[in-house]
Design a protein around this motif. Structure first.
Motif, PDB file in Angstrom:
ATOM      1  N   ILE A 188      49.513  62.727   7.179  1.00 31.26           N
ATOM      2  CA  ILE A 188      49.309  63.853   8.080  1.00 31.26           C
ATOM      3  C   ILE A 188      50.449  63.977   9.096  1.00 31.26           C
ATOM      4  O   ILE A 188      50.483  64.909   9.873  1.00 31.26           O
ATOM      5  CB  ILE A 188      47.934  63.722   8.762  1.00 31.26           C
ATOM      6  CG1 ILE A 188      47.484  65.035   9.351  1.00 31.26           C
ATOM      7  CG2 ILE A 188      47.914  62.622   9.786  1.00 31.26           C
ATOM      8  CD1 ILE A 188      46.046  65.069   9.764  1.00 31.26           C
ATOM      9  N   LYS A 206      52.422  67.380  10.333  1.00 34.91           N
ATOM     10  CA  LYS A 206      51.607  68.579  10.115  1.00 34.91           C
ATOM     11  C   LYS A 206      51.222  69.185  11.466  1.00 34.91           C
ATOM     12  O   LYS A 206      51.494  68.623  12.517  1.00 34.91           O
ATOM     13  CB  LYS A 206      50.337  68.238   9.331  1.00 34.91           C
ATOM     14  CG  LYS A 206      50.594  67.575   8.003  1.00 34.91           C
ATOM     15  CD  LYS A 206      51.215  68.525   7.023  1.00 34.91           C
ATOM     16  CE  LYS A 206      51.379  67.805   5.686  1.00 34.91           C
ATOM     17  NZ  LYS A 206      51.969  68.581   4.676  1.00 34.91           N
ATOM     18  N   GLY A 250      46.118  71.892   2.466  1.00 34.37           N
ATOM     19  CA  GLY A 250      47.392  71.679   3.123  1.00 34.37           C
ATOM     20  C   GLY A 250      48.217  70.542   2.554  1.00 34.37           C
ATOM     21  O   GLY A 250      49.289  70.250   3.055  1.00 34.37           O
ATOM     22  N   TYR A 300      41.269  68.695   5.390  1.00 31.52           N
ATOM     23  CA  TYR A 300      42.602  68.212   5.050  1.00 31.52           C
ATOM     24  C   TYR A 300      42.514  67.049   4.067  1.00 31.52           C
ATOM     25  O   TYR A 300      43.300  66.952   3.138  1.00 31.52           O
ATOM     26  CB  TYR A 300      43.368  67.793   6.307  1.00 31.52           C
ATOM     27  CG  TYR A 300      44.774  67.370   5.999  1.00 31.52           C
ATOM     28  CD1 TYR A 300      45.749  68.316   5.736  1.00 31.52           C
ATOM     29  CD2 TYR A 300      45.117  66.032   5.920  1.00 31.52           C
ATOM     30  CE1 TYR A 300      47.038  67.934   5.414  1.00 31.52           C
ATOM     31  CE2 TYR A 300      46.399  65.637   5.600  1.00 31.52           C
ATOM     32  CZ  TYR A 300      47.364  66.590   5.345  1.00 31.52           C
ATOM     33  OH  TYR A 300      48.634  66.209   5.011  1.00 31.52           O
TER      34      TYR A 300
END
Length: 145
Positions: A105, A108, A85, A80
């Motif tokens: 993040i 997510k 993503g 990541y």
């Protein structure tokens, strides 16, 4: 990559120091979790817990499936952080992006992640660009000692 590896090395060293202390490696007397035991004898933190061992022996005492979970989790964070993503505005540091930047993040994983890895509680005041640049340079120089 130099900033990220320096951060990981510092965290690993701090973890090693913490695991070497009797508070972590020693006998655990708290918390009292009652699963049929009487309250005189505390429940160990996990099945197979061995007290008074070094960090290397602690790692050896973790079952294989636990080690695999740790490695997969770290691998997921690494992929990541490398841009998997991330939204379209993310630029990798090798292609002109900001070194040491980790994409947000929060939200997510199907909305299950509620905190960012960098500034999870956002309690520090904002810095201007000159302070951020100086801070990154200090971090790189400290990592090269």
């Amino acid at each position: 990559a130099e900033i990220k590896h320096g951060r990981v090395a510092m965290a690993g060293f701090l973890g090693f120091c913490a695991q070497s202390t009797p508070l972590v490696a020693g006998e655990h007397s708290l918390p009292f979790r009652l699963r049929g035991e009487n309250s005189v004898f505390p429940t160990p933190p996990y099945r197979g817990f061995v007290a008074d061992v070094s960090p290397q022996e602690q790692w050896d005492n973790i079952p294989l499936i636990g080690k695999l979970q740790i490695l997969v989790f770290v691998g997921m964070l690494e992929s990541y952080g490398e841009g998997a993503g991330a939204d379209g505005s993310y630029v990798h540091y090798t292609k002109g992006g900001m070194p040491g930047y980790y994409p947000p993040i929060v939200g997510k994983g199907g909305g299950q992640i509620g905190l960012n890895l960098y500034k999870p509680f956002d309690i520090f005041p904002e810095q201007d660009e000159a302070q951020k640049t100086r801070g990154r340079q200090v971090e790189i120089n400290n990592g090269r000692l």
